[in-house]
Design a protein around this motif. Structure first.
Motif, PDB file in Angstrom:
ATOM      1  N   HIS A   1      -4.749   7.160   6.547  1.00 33.64           N
ATOM      2  CA  HIS A   1      -4.370   5.768   6.782  1.00 33.64           C
ATOM      3  C   HIS A   1      -3.292   5.358   5.778  1.00 33.64           C
ATOM      4  CE1 HIS A   1      -4.682   1.400   7.120  1.00 33.64           C
ATOM      5  NE2 HIS A   1      -5.299   1.605   8.276  1.00 33.64           N
ATOM      6  N   PRO A   2      -2.298   4.569   6.213  1.00 34.96           N
ATOM      7  CA  PRO A   2      -1.219   4.151   5.301  1.00 34.96           C
ATOM      8  C   PRO A   2      -1.727   3.487   4.026  1.00 34.96           C
ATOM      9  CG  PRO A   2      -0.642   3.612   7.558  1.00 34.96           C
ATOM     10  CD  PRO A   2      -2.056   4.115   7.580  1.00 34.96           C
ATOM     11  N   TYR A   3      -2.776   2.673   4.134  1.00 31.98           N
ATOM     12  CA  TYR A   3      -3.318   2.006   2.950  1.00 31.98           C
ATOM     13  C   TYR A   3      -3.862   3.011   1.944  1.00 31.98           C
ATOM     14  CZ  TYR A   3      -2.989  -2.570   5.232  1.00 31.98           C
ATOM     15  OH  TYR A   3      -2.529  -3.707   5.833  1.00 31.98           O
ATOM     16  N   ARG A   4      -4.523   4.038   2.484  1.00 30.34           N
ATOM     17  CA  ARG A   4      -5.079   5.076   1.606  1.00 30.34           C
ATOM     18  C   ARG A   4      -3.945   5.859   0.932  1.00 30.34           C
ATOM     19  NH1 ARG A   4     -10.260   6.994   1.626  1.00 30.34           N
ATOM     20  NH2 ARG A   4     -10.678   5.968   3.626  1.00 30.34           N
ATOM     21  N   THR A   5      -2.901   6.137   1.710  1.00 27.24           N
ATOM     22  CA  THR A   5      -1.747   6.843   1.163  1.00 27.24           C
ATOM     23  C   THR A   5      -1.090   6.039   0.054  1.00 27.24           C
ATOM     24  OG1 THR A   5      -1.338   7.881   3.320  1.00 27.24           O
ATOM     25  CG2 THR A   5       0.464   7.923   1.721  1.00 27.24           C
ATOM     26  N   ILE A   6      -0.914   4.736   0.301  1.00 32.24           N
ATOM     27  CA  ILE A   6      -0.290   3.855  -0.690  1.00 32.24           C
ATOM     28  C   ILE A   6      -1.120   3.817  -1.968  1.00 32.24           C
ATOM     29  CG2 ILE A   6       0.297   1.457  -1.211  1.00 32.24           C
ATOM     30  CD1 ILE A   6       1.070   1.143   1.739  1.00 32.24           C
ATOM     31  N   LEU A   7      -2.445   3.733  -1.803  1.00 33.33           N
ATOM     32  CA  LEU A   7      -3.315   3.681  -2.983  1.00 33.33           C
ATOM     33  C   LEU A   7      -3.200   4.960  -3.803  1.00 33.33           C
ATOM     34  CD1 LEU A   7      -5.584   2.274  -4.612  1.00 33.33           C
ATOM     35  CD2 LEU A   7      -7.206   3.552  -3.206  1.00 33.33           C
ATOM     36  N   TYR A   8      -3.262   6.115  -3.142  1.00 34.63           N
ATOM     37  CA  TYR A   8      -3.198   7.383  -3.855  1.00 34.63           C
ATOM     38  C   TYR A   8      -1.845   7.568  -4.551  1.00 34.63           C
ATOM     39  CZ  TYR A   8      -7.540   8.726  -1.525  1.00 34.63           C
ATOM     40  OH  TYR A   8      -8.841   8.779  -1.100  1.00 34.63           O
ATOM     41  N   LEU A   9      -0.775   7.152  -3.881  1.00 35.64           N
ATOM     42  CA  LEU A   9       0.544   7.238  -4.498  1.00 35.64           C
ATOM     43  C   LEU A   9       0.633   6.297  -5.697  1.00 35.64           C
ATOM     44  CD1 LEU A   9       2.935   7.427  -1.387  1.00 35.64           C
ATOM     45  CD2 LEU A   9       2.401   9.252  -3.007  1.00 35.64           C
ATOM     46  N   GLY A  10       0.036   5.097  -5.548  1.00 39.28           N
ATOM     47  CA  GLY A  10       0.017   4.149  -6.652  1.00 39.28           C
ATOM     48  C   GLY A  10      -0.767   4.674  -7.839  1.00 39.28           C
ATOM     49  N   MET A  11      -1.899   5.305  -7.567  1.00 43.42           N
ATOM     50  CA  MET A  11      -2.701   5.876  -8.642  1.00 43.42           C
ATOM     51  C   MET A  11      -1.952   7.014  -9.327  1.00 43.42           C
ATOM     52  SD  MET A  11      -6.409   5.831  -6.677  1.00 43.42           S
ATOM     53  CE  MET A  11      -7.108   7.095  -7.712  1.00 43.42           C
ATOM     54  N   PHE A  12      -1.250   7.805  -8.533  1.00 44.86           N
ATOM     55  CA  PHE A  12      -0.485   8.910  -9.103  1.00 44.86           C
ATOM     56  C   PHE A  12       0.630   8.397 -10.015  1.00 44.86           C
ATOM     57  CE2 PHE A  12       3.140  11.882  -8.820  1.00 44.86           C
ATOM     58  CZ  PHE A  12       2.560  13.004  -9.381  1.00 44.86           C
ATOM     59  N   SER A  13       1.368   7.375  -9.536  1.00 41.82           N
ATOM     60  CA  SER A  13       2.455   6.820 -10.350  1.00 41.82           C
ATOM     61  C   SER A  13       1.906   6.126 -11.592  1.00 41.82           C
ATOM     62  CB  SER A  13       3.297   5.848  -9.520  1.00 41.82           C
ATOM     63  OG  SER A  13       2.505   4.772  -9.034  1.00 41.82           O
ATOM     64  N   SER A  14       0.771   5.439 -11.459  1.00 44.74           N
ATOM     65  CA  SER A  14       0.151   4.801 -12.628  1.00 44.74           C
ATOM     66  C   SER A  14      -0.322   5.847 -13.627  1.00 44.74           C
ATOM     67  CB  SER A  14      -1.028   3.934 -12.189  1.00 44.74           C
ATOM     68  OG  SER A  14      -0.609   2.862 -11.385  1.00 44.74           O
ATOM     69  N   GLY A  15      -0.863   6.936 -13.110  1.00 43.20           N
ATOM     70  CA  GLY A  15      -1.302   8.018 -13.988  1.00 43.20           C
ATOM     71  C   GLY A  15      -0.146   8.607 -14.780  1.00 43.20           C
ATOM     72  N   LEU A  16       1.002   8.760 -14.107  1.00 38.92           N
ATOM     73  CA  LEU A  16       2.183   9.267 -14.803  1.00 38.92           C
ATOM     74  C   LEU A  16       2.643   8.288 -15.883  1.00 38.92           C
ATOM     75  CD1 LEU A  16       4.397  10.805 -11.965  1.00 38.92           C
ATOM     76  CD2 LEU A  16       3.136  12.021 -13.747  1.00 38.92           C
TER      77      LEU A  16
END
Length: 203
Positions: free
Chosen positions: A17-32
């Motif tokens: 789902h796009p929302y799930r994708t956005i969340l995971y990408l956001g978490m990845f960028s925040s982690g970086l």
């Protein structure tokens, strides 16, 4: 076999789902972001114990205990929802929100303690990282608190209506929203625990 596994993973990503994708990408960028900031913080210090003449703010210790409890309450949201008891999901969501607010207050108190002992933007140069790291984390957590409040209001509107409650429980989209909140909350919990261990190492 490896090609089939790769194709399987790509297909799962495409079907996400796009929302799930956005969340995971956001978490990845925040982690970086946190990774680079913590690396810069560590490299700006000669070694552990640079603040050994100071004591780590007690409010940071309290906030860590609070966030650990919130990890438990956030983990009970989905089981409550799956047991077809929206009131249980709402209860643990409310507890998580409340603990998040307590955590936020303790962070502000922690900054006050840092300032009182002489660690501020005008004091030890690298002391600004303490405010920056905890501040960015609190900013990210603030978004989760707002989302939790929205979810609470939505669930509250369906409690007194059996039809709306049934729709809520059978709608995969509603379940996904709670899952995404729970995943993101645990991610923010983990980030703070890493930061806290880093602070302990420096003090």
């Amino acid at each position: 076999m490896q090609k089939e596994d790769k194709a399987h993973w790509f297909q799962k990503i495409e079907n996400m789902h796009p929302y799930r994708t956005i969340l995971y990408l956001g978490m990845f960028s925040s982690g970086l972001l946190f990774f680079f900031l913590t690396t810069a913080f560590v490299l700006s210090q000669p070694g552990a114990g640079v603040y050994e003449q100071f004591t780590i703010p007690k409010s940071f210790i309290l906030s860590t205990l609070v966030i650990l409890v919130s990890t438990y309450t956030s983990g009970k949201i989905i089981p409550g929802f799956l047991s077809e008891q929206p009131e249980q999901a709402k209860k643990y969501l409310f507890y998580t929100l409340l603990l998040g607010l307590f955590f936020s207050i303790s962070q502000f108190l922690g900054w006050t303690e840092l300032s009182d002992i002489g660690i501020d933007f005008r004091g030890i140069p690298s002391g600004s990282f303490l405010y920056l790291l905890s501040g960015i984390h609190l900013f990210h957590l603030g978004g989760a608190l707002i989302y939790a409040l929205v979810l609470l209001i939505q669930i509250g509107k369906t409690e007194k209506d059996p039809v709306k409650s049934l729709i809520l429980l059978t709608n995969p989209y509603e379940k996904m929203k709670l899952e995404l909140f729970s995943v993101y909350w645990k991610f923010m919990d983990a980030v703070w625990l890493i930061l806290f261990v880093l602070f302990l190492w420096m003090f």
